[in-house]
Design a protein around this motif. Structure first.
Motif: not given
Length: 189
Positions: A1-2, A4-5, A152
């Protein structure tokens, strides 16, 4: 997930560089971002509001929110997370202003902007509050446009600043209802 972000962050910044940046917008966003330097525009607006009884309460809350944003975003989180700026990491990303001297996460410009703008939006007539939110969003976007923050960083800065504003308002009204501001109410309201 990290991962991907991180990839999404990079892709968005490169997309902005490729499809949004242009000779007309660049100086506009440089000016907009400078308004947010050290929360300058918000500090000036807050101090001006202190001069008028109708806006004094909003001015006090805005200054408190700006202080909270500075402490949480710039003193605590930036140093705790220690995220490297995007122009130092993303291959091909061109920086449009001078290198920044602190870490990237969260965006202090965006945090302070939303901390003050949310107070203004909630405490002043909409003809002042809505433009404040628009300016806060433009300052946040300017940080992406210029290549100094990841998306982000800006999103979290906006969320943190907004939460600080909501917290400051709740504390103010709690203290008011419980008599903690009894001697100051005449001055504030």
């Amino acid at each position: 997930m990290i991962n991907y972000l991180l990839g999404l962050d990079s892709s968005i910044l490169l997309w902005i560089q490729e499809f949004v940046r242009n000779a007309f917008l660049t100086p506009v966003f440089v000016i907009i971002t400078r308004l947010g330097n050290s929360g300058a525009i918000w500090l000036v607006i807050s101090v001006i509001m202190l001069l008028f009884k109708k806006s004094r309460k909003a001015g006090i809350m805005s200054l408190a929110a700006l202080l909270g944003s500075f402490l949480i975003d710039n003193v605590l989180l930036k140093n705790l997370v220690a995220r490297i700026r995007p122009y130092e990491v993303i291959t091909g990303l061109q920086l449009l202003i001078e290198k920044q001297s602190d870490f990237s996460f969260p965006s202090g410009h965006t945090g302070s902007s939303f901390a003050a703008a949310v107070i203004l939006h909630r405490e002043l007539p909409k003809k002042w509050g809505i433009p404040a939110l628009v300016l806060a969003a433009l300052i946040g976007f300017s940080r992406l446009y210029l290549g100094v923050h990841y998306p982000t960083d800006v999103i979290c800065g906006a969320l943190i600043g907004s939460l600080i504003a909501v917290t400051v308002r709740r504390i103010y009204y709690y203290m008011r209802e419980n008599g903690a501001l009894k001697g100051m109410i005449r001055y504030l309201e």
